[in-house]
Scaffold this active site. Structure first.
Site, PDB file in Angstrom:
ATOM      1  N   SER A  11       0.990  -1.358   0.298  1.00 48.17           N
ATOM      2  CA  SER A  11       0.177  -0.068  -0.609  1.00 48.17           C
ATOM      3  C   SER A  11       0.775   1.195   0.314  1.00 48.17           C
ATOM      4  O   SER A  11       0.778   2.013   0.886  1.00 48.17           O
ATOM      5  CB  SER A  11      -1.029   0.554   1.345  1.00 48.17           C
ATOM      6  OG  SER A  11      -2.167  -0.780   1.469  1.00 48.17           O
ATOM      7  N   GLY A  12       1.779   1.385  -1.040  1.00 50.19           N
ATOM      8  CA  GLY A  12       2.946   2.041  -0.872  1.00 50.19           C
ATOM      9  C   GLY A  12       2.467   3.188  -1.829  1.00 50.19           C
ATOM     10  O   GLY A  12       0.750   3.281  -2.278  1.00 50.19           O
ATOM     11  N   ASP A  34      -0.634  -4.496   3.820  1.00 45.27           N
ATOM     12  CA  ASP A  34       0.652  -3.705   4.112  1.00 45.27           C
ATOM     13  C   ASP A  34       1.476  -4.655   4.769  1.00 45.27           C
ATOM     14  O   ASP A  34      -0.258  -4.936   5.918  1.00 45.27           O
ATOM     15  CB  ASP A  34       0.841  -2.305   4.161  1.00 45.27           C
ATOM     16  CG  ASP A  34       2.021  -2.241   3.094  1.00 45.27           C
ATOM     17  OD1 ASP A  34       2.446  -1.031   2.361  1.00 45.27           O
ATOM     18  OD2 ASP A  34       2.945  -2.069   4.217  1.00 45.27           O
ATOM     19  N   ARG A  89      21.712  -5.085  -7.186  1.00 45.16           N
ATOM     20  CA  ARG A  89      21.086  -6.288  -7.205  1.00 45.16           C
ATOM     21  C   ARG A  89      20.574  -7.204  -6.749  1.00 45.16           C
ATOM     22  O   ARG A  89      19.551  -7.741  -6.375  1.00 45.16           O
ATOM     23  CB  ARG A  89      20.844  -6.493  -9.261  1.00 45.16           C
ATOM     24  CG  ARG A  89      20.077  -7.267  -9.484  1.00 45.16           C
ATOM     25  CD  ARG A  89      20.274  -7.475 -11.224  1.00 45.16           C
ATOM     26  NE  ARG A  89      21.109  -8.781 -10.937  1.00 45.16           N
ATOM     27  CZ  ARG A  89      21.707  -8.938 -11.632  1.00 45.16           C
ATOM     28  NH1 ARG A  89      21.608  -8.793 -13.105  1.00 45.16           N
ATOM     29  NH2 ARG A  89      22.632 -10.574 -11.734  1.00 45.16           N
ATOM     30  N   ASN A  96      13.536  -8.929  -1.973  1.00 47.55           N
ATOM     31  CA  ASN A  96      11.583  -9.082  -2.872  1.00 47.55           C
ATOM     32  C   ASN A  96      11.622 -10.480  -2.830  1.00 47.55           C
ATOM     33  O   ASN A  96      10.279 -10.763  -3.068  1.00 47.55           O
ATOM     34  CB  ASN A  96      11.540  -7.888  -3.679  1.00 47.55           C
ATOM     35  CG  ASN A  96      11.929  -6.341  -3.390  1.00 47.55           C
ATOM     36  OD1 ASN A  96      11.321  -6.143  -1.890  1.00 47.55           O
ATOM     37  ND2 ASN A  96      11.829  -5.573  -4.850  1.00 47.55           N
ATOM     38  N   ILE A 119       3.627  -6.400  -9.626  1.00 47.99           N
ATOM     39  CA  ILE A 119       4.696  -4.658 -10.079  1.00 47.99           C
ATOM     40  C   ILE A 119       5.719  -5.052  -9.615  1.00 47.99           C
ATOM     41  O   ILE A 119       6.799  -4.506 -10.085  1.00 47.99           O
ATOM     42  CB  ILE A 119       3.838  -3.430  -9.896  1.00 47.99           C
ATOM     43  CG1 ILE A 119       2.216  -4.039 -10.429  1.00 47.99           C
ATOM     44  CG2 ILE A 119       3.893  -2.825 -10.398  1.00 47.99           C
ATOM     45  CD1 ILE A 119       1.001  -2.491  -9.755  1.00 47.99           C
ATOM     46  N   ARG A 152       4.649   4.496 -22.245  1.00 47.45           N
ATOM     47  CA  ARG A 152       6.423   6.099 -22.208  1.00 47.45           C
ATOM     48  C   ARG A 152       6.742   6.042 -24.418  1.00 47.45           C
ATOM     49  O   ARG A 152       6.467   7.007 -24.038  1.00 47.45           O
ATOM     50  CB  ARG A 152       7.182   5.349 -21.570  1.00 47.45           C
ATOM     51  CG  ARG A 152       7.015   5.928 -19.654  1.00 47.45           C
ATOM     52  CD  ARG A 152       7.844   5.092 -19.145  1.00 47.45           C
ATOM     53  NE  ARG A 152       7.777   5.404 -17.551  1.00 47.45           N
ATOM     54  CZ  ARG A 152       8.638   4.379 -16.655  1.00 47.45           C
ATOM     55  NH1 ARG A 152       9.122   3.470 -16.443  1.00 47.45           N
ATOM     56  NH2 ARG A 152       8.389   5.024 -15.365  1.00 47.45           N
ATOM     57  N   HIS A 176      11.709  -5.755 -19.005  1.00 50.46           N
ATOM     58  CA  HIS A 176      11.501  -4.098 -18.002  1.00 50.46           C
ATOM     59  C   HIS A 176      13.037  -3.409 -17.998  1.00 50.46           C
ATOM     60  O   HIS A 176      13.702  -4.134 -17.039  1.00 50.46           O
ATOM     61  CB  HIS A 176      10.442  -4.382 -16.994  1.00 50.46           C
ATOM     62  CG  HIS A 176      10.413  -3.094 -16.509  1.00 50.46           C
ATOM     63  ND1 HIS A 176      10.056  -2.113 -17.528  1.00 50.46           N
ATOM     64  CD2 HIS A 176       9.930  -2.487 -14.992  1.00 50.46           C
ATOM     65  CE1 HIS A 176       9.237  -0.986 -16.446  1.00 50.46           C
ATOM     66  NE2 HIS A 176       9.777  -1.649 -15.237  1.00 50.46           N
TER      67      HIS A 176
END
Ligand code: TXD
Length: 319
Positions: A11-12, A34, A89, A96, A119, A152, A176
């Site tokens: 919920s950022g 969250d 990285r 994550n 995402i 974009r 990505h």
């Protein structure tokens, strides 16, 4: 018919924007989740209080317990941390990846029938890991990046040509970011390919390459300006379009990180390709023929995704 239930895991900045957009578009009732106490509850209450002004009906709630996502039709995952200075990285991957393990377990327990849109970065590796950790069918777990990258590209092209963004289409493949593969011969202004527009003198090949590069660096450009975080309006809008296509069975053709089973010569790997999203999730992967240059760029992109996957396996051998 009851409203759909949309669970936002994380919920950022993107999670909050997702909740706002899902409310404005009346996609369903929204649960923000969250680990940070108070954040999902506060954002839910704030957005709920905008509903009478905007005129939308949706129940919004915030939670720190996975039980709240029970029975969700769609889960959109933004949980995790962004890369900070000094972090490798692999550091980011390690953190994550653990988050994806928790999120995967939560979804498996409480929302096994959901359509899941990941995402969290590094996107292609995280969506692959999330599918494995959750055990959900591969066609129900997808990653958002291509809609954003192509948006974009479309924005920069529309700005360059002084035409409506609505009349510019863009086609991107691959992972990505840095290794994204824009297909200029399939990107158009009102159906006229960019390659023809170069011949017609609308822009030079060099200028087109500059725009492509700016698109690849699109995320970094915004991080550089914001300084304290990354993009969130366009990423949220992009994921909402994917959720809407699923919930309304629109069968939109969108670029997304999807699991390949033989398409483009790849197996058990998530990478950006055009897909059809409808009520069955990813209903079809569209496989197009690539020319030599496109194939080289795509292979390069796939190799970089494989590098990330190997780093994940190094950290979590159970994957
Ligand atoms: O195109 C794309 N895919 C992307 C990806 C475009 C832009 C940003 N992209 C990535 O999305 C970015 O690199 C991040 O990995 C995610 C989320 O970005 P956001 O800007 O929303 O990050 P925030 O504001 O830091 O929010 C992350 C939230 C925050 O509230 C944390 O408390 C929460 O995630 N968090 C967790 N929630 C649940 N469970 C766990 N374990 C957890 N850890 C952190």
């Amino acid at each position: 018919m009851a409203r759909a239930k949309i669970a936002l895991i994380g919920s950022g900045m993107i999670g909050g924007t997702l909740a706002h957009l899902a409310g404005l578009k009346e996609l369903g009732d929204i649960v923000l989740f969250d680990i940070a106490e108070g954040t999902p509850q506060g954002k839910a209450l704030d957005i709920a209080q905008s509903a009478p002004v905007e005129g939308f009906d949706a129940r919004l709630s915030g939670a720190n317990d996975y039980a709240a996502i029970e029975g969700a039709d769609v889960c959109i995952v933004t949980a995790g941390v962004a890369r900070k200075p000094g972090m490798s990285r692999d550091d980011l991957l390690g953190i994550n990846l653990k988050v994806m393990e928790q999120v995967g377990a939560g979804i498996a327990k409480y929302a096994p029938n959901a359509f899941v849109i990941c995402i969290t970065n590094p996107l292609d590796a995280m969506v692959w890991a999330l599918q494995k950790f959750s055990g959900l069918p591969k066609n129900k777990v997808v990653g958002m990046a291509g809609v954003l990258d192509s948006a974009r590209f479309r924005h920069f092209l529309a700005d360059e040509f002084k035409v409506s963004v609505e009349d510019v289409t863009a086609f991107v493949l691959g992972g990505h970011g840095d290794t994204m593969v824009p297909l200029t011969r399939y990107s158009t202004v009102a159906g006229v390919p960019l390659t023809d527009l170069v011949k017609m003198g609308w822009l030079t090949a060099e200028r087109l390459e500059e725009i492509v590069q700016r698109t690849r660096d699109g995320g970094a450009e915004i991080v550089g300006l914001l300084k304290t975080g990354s993009a969130y309006y366009a990423p949220a809008a992009s994921a909402i379009v994917m959720a809407e296509s699923y919930l309304k069975d629109k069968k939109r053709v969108l670029p997304a990180a999807a699991s390949l089973k033989g398409e483009y010569g790849q197996n058990d790997l998530y990478v950006g390709v055009p897909v059809v999203i409808g009520a069955a999730g990813v209903e079809r992967v569209i496989e197009i023929e690539l020319n030599g240059d496109e194939q080289t760029q795509f292979t390069n992109s796939v190799n970089s995704v494989k590098g990330l996957m190997e780093a994940c396996i190094g950290i979590a051998p159970n994957l």
